[in-house]
Design a protein around this motif. Structure first.
Motif, PDB file in Angstrom:
ATOM      1  N   MET A  48       0.817  -1.210   0.000  1.00 10.73           N
ATOM      2  CA  MET A  48       0.000   0.000   0.000  1.00 10.73           C
ATOM      3  C   MET A  48       0.856   1.268   0.000  1.00 10.73           C
ATOM      4  O   MET A  48       0.376   2.344  -0.343  1.00 10.73           O
ATOM      5  CB  MET A  48      -0.931   0.023   1.229  1.00 10.73           C
ATOM      6  CG  MET A  48      -1.954  -1.095   1.260  1.00 10.73           C
ATOM      7  SD  MET A  48      -2.929  -1.247  -0.235  1.00 10.73           S
ATOM      8  CE  MET A  48      -4.193  -0.038   0.078  1.00 10.73           C
ATOM      9  N   THR A  49       2.129   1.144   0.393  1.00  8.58           N
ATOM     10  CA  THR A  49       2.992   2.327   0.399  1.00  8.58           C
ATOM     11  C   THR A  49       3.737   2.490  -0.929  1.00  8.58           C
ATOM     12  O   THR A  49       4.446   3.466  -1.131  1.00  8.58           O
ATOM     13  CB  THR A  49       4.035   2.226   1.538  1.00  8.58           C
ATOM     14  OG1 THR A  49       4.823   1.053   1.297  1.00  8.58           O
ATOM     15  CG2 THR A  49       3.371   2.126   2.893  1.00  8.58           C
ATOM     16  N   ASP A  50       3.570   1.524  -1.822  1.00 10.02           N
ATOM     17  CA  ASP A  50       4.195   1.595  -3.148  1.00 10.02           C
ATOM     18  C   ASP A  50       3.718   2.869  -3.862  1.00 10.02           C
ATOM     19  O   ASP A  50       2.520   3.178  -3.833  1.00 10.02           O
ATOM     20  CB  ASP A  50       3.763   0.350  -3.937  1.00 10.02           C
ATOM     21  CG  ASP A  50       4.494   0.225  -5.255  1.00 10.02           C
ATOM     22  OD1 ASP A  50       5.257  -0.739  -5.412  1.00 10.02           O
ATOM     23  OD2 ASP A  50       4.277   1.089  -6.143  1.00 10.02           O
ATOM     24  N   PRO A  51       4.632   3.621  -4.473  1.00  9.02           N
ATOM     25  CA  PRO A  51       4.216   4.877  -5.125  1.00  9.02           C
ATOM     26  C   PRO A  51       3.110   4.675  -6.169  1.00  9.02           C
ATOM     27  O   PRO A  51       2.205   5.505  -6.293  1.00  9.02           O
ATOM     28  CB  PRO A  51       5.499   5.389  -5.776  1.00  9.02           C
ATOM     29  CG  PRO A  51       6.608   4.492  -5.367  1.00  9.02           C
ATOM     30  CD  PRO A  51       6.085   3.398  -4.514  1.00  9.02           C
ATOM     31  N   GLU A  52       3.163   3.552  -6.888  1.00  6.37           N
ATOM     32  CA  GLU A  52       2.142   3.278  -7.908  1.00  6.37           C
ATOM     33  C   GLU A  52       0.757   3.124  -7.268  1.00  6.37           C
ATOM     34  O   GLU A  52      -0.254   3.481  -7.853  1.00  6.37           O
ATOM     35  CB  GLU A  52       2.493   2.001  -8.687  1.00  6.37           C
ATOM     36  CG  GLU A  52       3.484   2.207  -9.830  1.00  6.37           C
ATOM     37  CD  GLU A  52       2.973   3.210 -10.861  1.00  6.37           C
ATOM     38  OE1 GLU A  52       1.850   3.017 -11.361  1.00  6.37           O
ATOM     39  OE2 GLU A  52       3.697   4.185 -11.155  1.00  6.37           O
TER      40      GLU A  52
ATOM     41  N   GLY B  75      -9.957   5.733  -1.716  1.00  4.53           N
ATOM     42  CA  GLY B  75     -10.201   5.735  -0.276  1.00  4.53           C
ATOM     43  C   GLY B  75      -9.344   4.726   0.474  1.00  4.53           C
ATOM     44  O   GLY B  75      -9.767   4.132   1.457  1.00  4.53           O
ATOM     45  N   PHE B  76      -8.100   4.510   0.000  1.00  5.02           N
ATOM     46  CA  PHE B  76      -7.237   3.521   0.643  1.00  5.02           C
ATOM     47  C   PHE B  76      -6.937   3.917   2.080  1.00  5.02           C
ATOM     48  O   PHE B  76      -6.553   5.056   2.367  1.00  5.02           O
ATOM     49  CB  PHE B  76      -5.916   3.372  -0.124  1.00  5.02           C
ATOM     50  CG  PHE B  76      -6.069   2.593  -1.401  1.00  5.02           C
ATOM     51  CD1 PHE B  76      -7.073   1.648  -1.533  1.00  5.02           C
ATOM     52  CD2 PHE B  76      -5.200   2.802  -2.467  1.00  5.02           C
ATOM     53  CE1 PHE B  76      -7.212   0.922  -2.704  1.00  5.02           C
ATOM     54  CE2 PHE B  76      -5.338   2.076  -3.640  1.00  5.02           C
ATOM     55  CZ  PHE B  76      -6.339   1.144  -3.761  1.00  5.02           C
ATOM     56  N   ALA B  77      -7.146   2.993   3.006  1.00  2.45           N
ATOM     57  CA  ALA B  77      -6.850   3.202   4.422  1.00  2.45           C
ATOM     58  C   ALA B  77      -6.569   1.835   4.992  1.00  2.45           C
ATOM     59  O   ALA B  77      -7.486   1.058   5.230  1.00  2.45           O
ATOM     60  CB  ALA B  77      -8.035   3.852   5.127  1.00  2.45           C
ATOM     61  N   PHE B  78      -5.288   1.517   5.187  1.00  2.82           N
ATOM     62  CA  PHE B  78      -4.895   0.159   5.536  1.00  2.82           C
ATOM     63  C   PHE B  78      -5.042  -0.160   7.015  1.00  2.82           C
ATOM     64  O   PHE B  78      -4.743   0.649   7.872  1.00  2.82           O
ATOM     65  CB  PHE B  78      -3.447  -0.082   5.108  1.00  2.82           C
ATOM     66  CG  PHE B  78      -2.980  -1.485   5.349  1.00  2.82           C
ATOM     67  CD1 PHE B  78      -3.239  -2.465   4.408  1.00  2.82           C
ATOM     68  CD2 PHE B  78      -2.325  -1.823   6.520  1.00  2.82           C
ATOM     69  CE1 PHE B  78      -2.830  -3.769   4.629  1.00  2.82           C
ATOM     70  CE2 PHE B  78      -1.921  -3.132   6.751  1.00  2.82           C
ATOM     71  CZ  PHE B  78      -2.175  -4.106   5.794  1.00  2.82           C
ATOM     72  N   LEU B  79      -5.534  -1.368   7.298  1.00  4.14           N
ATOM     73  CA  LEU B  79      -5.510  -1.908   8.658  1.00  4.14           C
ATOM     74  C   LEU B  79      -4.974  -3.332   8.568  1.00  4.14           C
ATOM     75  O   LEU B  79      -5.415  -4.093   7.715  1.00  4.14           O
ATOM     76  CB  LEU B  79      -6.908  -1.938   9.282  1.00  4.14           C
ATOM     77  CG  LEU B  79      -7.516  -0.647   9.814  1.00  4.14           C
ATOM     78  CD1 LEU B  79      -8.875  -0.949  10.434  1.00  4.14           C
ATOM     79  CD2 LEU B  79      -6.603   0.004  10.845  1.00  4.14           C
ATOM     80  N   PRO B  80      -4.044  -3.735   9.444  1.00  4.02           N
ATOM     81  CA  PRO B  80      -3.528  -5.110   9.408  1.00  4.02           C
ATOM     82  C   PRO B  80      -4.557  -6.110   9.931  1.00  4.02           C
ATOM     83  O   PRO B  80      -5.606  -5.720  10.454  1.00  4.02           O
ATOM     84  CB  PRO B  80      -2.304  -5.053  10.324  1.00  4.02           C
ATOM     85  CG  PRO B  80      -2.558  -3.892  11.226  1.00  4.02           C
ATOM     86  CD  PRO B  80      -3.364  -2.910  10.435  1.00  4.02           C
TER      87      PRO B  80
END
Lengths: 315, 689
Positions: A272-276, A285-290
């Protein structure tokens, strides 16, 4: 001869032992199931994330976006549910969309509580809006209508339908659903046209109609309103409903080994941190949760929607 | 507006801009020509590949595709009677007879001319209405959609091609099929059976692309597989001359061209009606204003011009709801909106305000593509027409394999492939029994919209049915429907008054005379076959109607309302059909009234043992291929199928069969797995879902 037997035995033992090592995962390509056909929002999310995930997972395996459309998403999710829980078949679902069919006791082919939650990828909050020229300015105005508030939606059991039903119950106004619209934009236009009184839709979609001067929002389920002048649902007195939006989760079959889940979750987090991927973060609306937090968040949503089961299930 | 037009123009004429546009045009043409593949598939498959592109570049690519698809599709419609894309289906009616008469060049030229003019009219209309397009879209709510769907359904009566009664029956079957699946208004899942795999598949309803591919493309392939030989009869018919003369004909018949363009633009602007319906309406309208309506279906060039003008003008029309509110006007547009989102462009009311430049790139790309693609079509018409001189046994397996691979690619669902196969056999049976496939298709497309908007209208009006007549637009549409229904009837009545004599023939004559066998032999044969062959179709339809009625009654009142009505219509029509088959006064009267004199039961040549064997063989090969694909996937089954089909059914040489099998499989593999990176179905036994 003895050497050969020994070598074979060692070989077999090694082969049998390999899957037991977590370091071995992933061993082969990973099918990332999209429960809809190519070209939609789910498809897009998976196709954006998959190439990045290939880079962040160990062992350089392929991540193959696999469209399994059917039964309004239930078929794809059921396919994931039935797959071997070895991490090589994972899928994307939305909450509460995937949970609603099961609430009524119908068997959609999977049990929400047993799915392995790997991560939460994205979240989208809702707004309730009326035509700009409407006389409805507050919840009290809705109650004063003297008739049910007409709210169009795509279909019975859709996430916006569920949200509007929950608003009606909590805010104590009568509601009449007008189902059968083809998409979100269609029913918002239906409200502008006068088919119904108000629309419940994702913030990012309604924003455009507010900006164009066609619609006016009464409240948003966001924690902090992203549209100037629009109150949050907490500010109008319903703090419990904050975060009622729709979320996208990555899930796997029941009983996945914890280390496999961890590998996938960590891979996704890094992906999710990949620049692409980041390029698309805002509009998707990306918002990551493990994994663990994703499970907790899904459980919370499930509990909330279960409370309104009676209204969300076909009578 | 002028500024962004200029900016878009400037970008279009950079070398890179031209490359993307041409690429789009070529992809559009190829996907258009191949039955089973269309604009929707092209855009869906290309979407992930546009990740890397700038928004402007993506627009040129997408505009290139959308503008070119229908031009490509018209070629297959005209040359091999198989619409490349569903909206080209109406082009077959007169395009293919023209090919058989050796006038393929004329037809292709006319299609290209009409489609260019139509495309330009559609897009210029769009540009002209941009300031008022929001108000146009707001005029149409559920009651208006209902009236429009009804209007399309009444077109069924006009497009039965001389087989009125059976056309209506096919329409009723289409309505039955349209009610399968999840009903979005009532929330009921209907007619999906309780077998899990089937119910999961049918939940989303009968999918249009596989159904149309089966009905139009596969059934035609089965027919060719039975007849053998070449498409163009031996002799001079392979010559393709006068392509440019055809282009000129589109200008000469300017009224037909204009009318088709207007219909296409309007229907395109109404979400849910779609290009196929627009083309049929344009075809029937062309017949209405023609000086020679009796030659329609026999190779009248106006029958090509009308639908083709409509086909390209619909793109401009379908951009009206897209640009004004972000509502897709067609299936292509729905996928296209996904491409926009991918490039950070949120479809909605601010689309044109925030992204005027990008949208004008799209409009310009569509204009340029319309022109380019049709120029290419005119240029390649001659070499392409050679295909009609190729032995059909080489053509058939290639088209079937490519079409089914395309059907799979769109939704990645093997159920769609099986559905296409079933509809292919159904379509062939319909051809043999004189049921027009067109009416089934119109009903299948519009049935869902009609039922949905009917319930929606009543729901929003709290059950008050006057909602259909108290809204101005809805009322106007209703009056138009009434006019459409009565004009053909009045025209037919006047024609009958003029010609005087009835053209009705007795069933006996129909059965006996076609192959010129003697009256006695014919009579004996009639006695032998009359029992079931005459009433077989009617009885099957009756059984379907009754079964559907019983099944429909098991649902709640609102979910059952429309299906029950459809079931009764089917039952009544089946009974009329049966009565019209009898050699009684009533039967004769019905045949005359329903224009059913020339309805054919299983055609005479079907009695010939060799033909029967060829029919079974042709159907067997399609089903065997389907079974193979389902079991072990496309890439294993396709070469084996093509090889065995050509060798055993077609009687081709070992070498020719092997070459075609290898080349086709390689082509399909390259296109889907390598270029588009979408895996083909691997087969149930080898890990498919």
């Amino acid at each position: 001869m003895f050497k050969l037997v020994l070598a074979t035995a060692v070989g077999i033992t090694a082969a049998l032992a390999t899957p037991a090592f977590a370091a071995g995962f992933p061993e082969k390509k990973i099918d990332f199931v999209i429960p809809f056909g190519p070209g939609g929002g789910f498809d897009r999310t998976v196709r954006i994330v998959s190439p990045a995930l290939e880079k962040t997972l160990p062992n350089k395996v392929e991540v193959v976006p696999t469209n399994i459309a059917g039964a309004g998403g239930a078929k794809g999710t059921a396919t994931v549910y039935r797959a071997a829980p070895d991490g090589h078949t994972i899928g994307i679902i939305n909450m509460p969309g995937a949970a609603i069919p099961g609430l009524g006791g119908d068997d959609p082919g999977y049990d929400m509580n047993k799915l392995s939650f790997i991560a939460k990828l994205a979240t989208e909050e809702y707004m309730l809006a009326v035509p700009a020229k409407s006389d409805i300015k507050t919840i009290d105005d809705i109650k004063k209508l003297g008739r049910p508030l007409k709210v169009p939606s795509t279909d019975f059991g859709s996430t916006a339908y569920a949200a509007s039903e929950i608003f009606a119950q909590e805010m104590k106004f009568p509601i009449q659903h007008l189902t059968g619209y083809k998409g979100t934009n269609d029913y918002i236009v239906g409200v502008i046209r006068g088919d119904g009184d108000a629309a419940v839709a994702p913030v990012s979609t309604l924003k455009k109609f507010i900006e164009s001067g066609d619609m006016r929002a009464l409240f948003t389920t966001e924690e902090k309103s992203s549209v100037p002048g629009v109150k949050t649902i907490a500010e109008i007195g319903f703090a419990d409903l904050t975060g009622l939006g729709v979320s996208r989760y990555v899930v796997g079959p029941p009983g996945m080994p914890a280390d496999v889940v961890k590998t996938l979750s960590a891979g996704l987090e890094k992906a999710m941190t990949d620049p692409e991927v980041q390029k698309h973060a805002d509009k998707e609306g990306f918002a990551f949760l493990p994994a663990d937090k994703a499970k907790a968040s899904a459980d919370k949503a499930l509990a909330l929607y279960s409370k309104y089961k009676a209204a969300l299930v076909k009578k | 507006m002028l500024e962004s037009t200029l900016a878009a123009l400037q970008f279009l004429f950079t070398p890179l801009g031209v490359v993307f546009l041409i690429l789009g045009v070529l992809v559009g043409l190829v996907f258009g020509v191949m039955p089973g593949l269309g604009g929707t598939t092209a855009i869906a498959l290309l979407m992930p590949l546009t990740f890397a592109l700038e928004a402007n570049q993506a627009m040129l690519l997408m505009g290139g595709i959308m503008g070119a698809v229908s031009a490509g599709g018209s070629i297959s419609a005209i040359l091999i009677n198989t619409p490349g894309t569903a909206p080209n289906a109406a082009t077959c009616f007169d395009g293919y007879p023209l090919t058989q008469q050796g006038k393929a060049g004329l037809a292709i030229g006319a299609a290209a001319g009409a489609s260019t003019i139509g495309g330009f009219i559609g897009l210029f209309t769009l540009i002209a209405v941009i300031p008022i397009m929001k108000s146009i879209v707001l005029l149409f709510g559920p009651p208006e959609y209902f009236m429009l769907a009804l209007m399309g359904l009444t077109a069924i009566a006009a497009s039965t091609g001389g087989q009125f009664l059976r056309g209506l029956i096919a329409g009723a079957l289409g309505l039955i099929l349209a009610s399968v699946g999840y009903d979005a208004v009532g929330g009921t899942v209907r007619f999906t059976s309780s077998w899990r795999y089937l119910s999961e598949y049918l939940w989303d309803g009968i999918q249009l692309v596989p159904a149309l591919t089966g009905l139009f493309a596969l059934s035609e392939m089965i027919a060719l597989s039975v007849s053998g030989g070449t498409i163009a009869p031996e002799g001079a018919t392979g010559r393709v001359t006068s392509v440019l003369q055809g282009v000129w004909l589109a200008v000469k018949h300017w009224r037909t061209t204009l009318q088709g363009s207007a219909i296409g633009t309007f229907i395109g602007a109404v979400p849910g009606l779609g290009g196929t319906v627009a083309a049929f309406l344009a075809y029937t309208a062309a017949m209405q204003i023609s000086k020679h309506p009796e030659t329609f279906g026999k190779g009248n060039i106006e029958g090509v011009i009308g639908p083709e003008a409509s086909n390209n003008s619909k793109d401009g029309g379908s951009l009206i709801p897209t640009l004004s509110f972000g509502i897709p006007g067609s299936a292509e547009m729905a996928i296209f909106l996904g491409v926009l989102v991918l490039h950070g462009i949120e479809p909605g009311p601010m689309l044109l305000i925030h992204h005027e430049g990008v949208m004008f790139s799209l409009i310009l790309a569509l204009l340029a593509s319309t022109l380019f693609s049709n120029v290419i079509v005119v240029m390649v018409a001659r070499p392409l027409a050679l295909i009609t001189r190729v032995d059909v046994h080489i053509l058939v397996p290639v088209v079937i394999a490519a079409a089914l691979a395309g059907v799979y690619a769109l939704r990645q669902t093997v159920g769609d492939v099986v559905l296409a196969g079933i509809f292919g056999v159904l379509g062939y049976i319909m051809i043999r029994f004189g049921f027009p496939r067109v009416t089934l298709v119109i009903a299948l497309i519009l049935g869902e919209l009609a039922e949905r908007s009917y319930h929606q209208s009543l729901n929003m009006a709290d059950g008050d049915w006057t909602v259909f007549f108290t809204r101005t637009v809805s009322l106007i549409l209703f009056l138009l429907i009434i006019a459409f229904l009565f004009v053909p009837a009045i025209r037919a009545w006047r024609t009958r008054m003029r010609t005087g004599a009835s053209t009705s023939r007795r069933l006996h004559d129909v059965l006996v005379t076609p192959d010129g066998t003697g009256a006695h032999a014919g009579f004996t044969r009639m006695m032998k076959i009359i029992h079931w062959r005459d009433f077989g179709a009617a009885l099957v339809i009756l059984a379907i109607g009754v079964g559907f009625l019983i099944w429909a009654e098991s649902y709640t009142a609102s979910a059952a309302e429309v299906p029950v009505l459809v079931a009764w219509i089917t039952i009544v029509l089946a009974l009329i059909d049966a009565a019209a088959r009898t050699e009684t006064t009533l039967g004769r009267a019905l045949r005359r009234l329903a224009n059913a004199e020339n309805v054919i039961e299983w055609k005479m040549e079907g009695d010939d043992v060799a033909t029967s064997r060829r029919i079974s063989s042709a159907i067997f090969w399609v089903l065997a291929y389907l079974a193979g694909v389902a079991a072990v996937g496309f890439l294993l089954t396709t070469p084996i199928y093509i090889f065995l089909y050509m060798k055993l059914h077609g009687g081709k040489s070992f070498l020719a069969s092997a070459i075609s099998a290898t080349a086709t499989t390689l082509g399909i593999w390259l296109l889907f797995e390598i270029i588009f990176e979408y895996p083909l179905y691997p087969g149930l036994l080898l890990g498919g879902y």
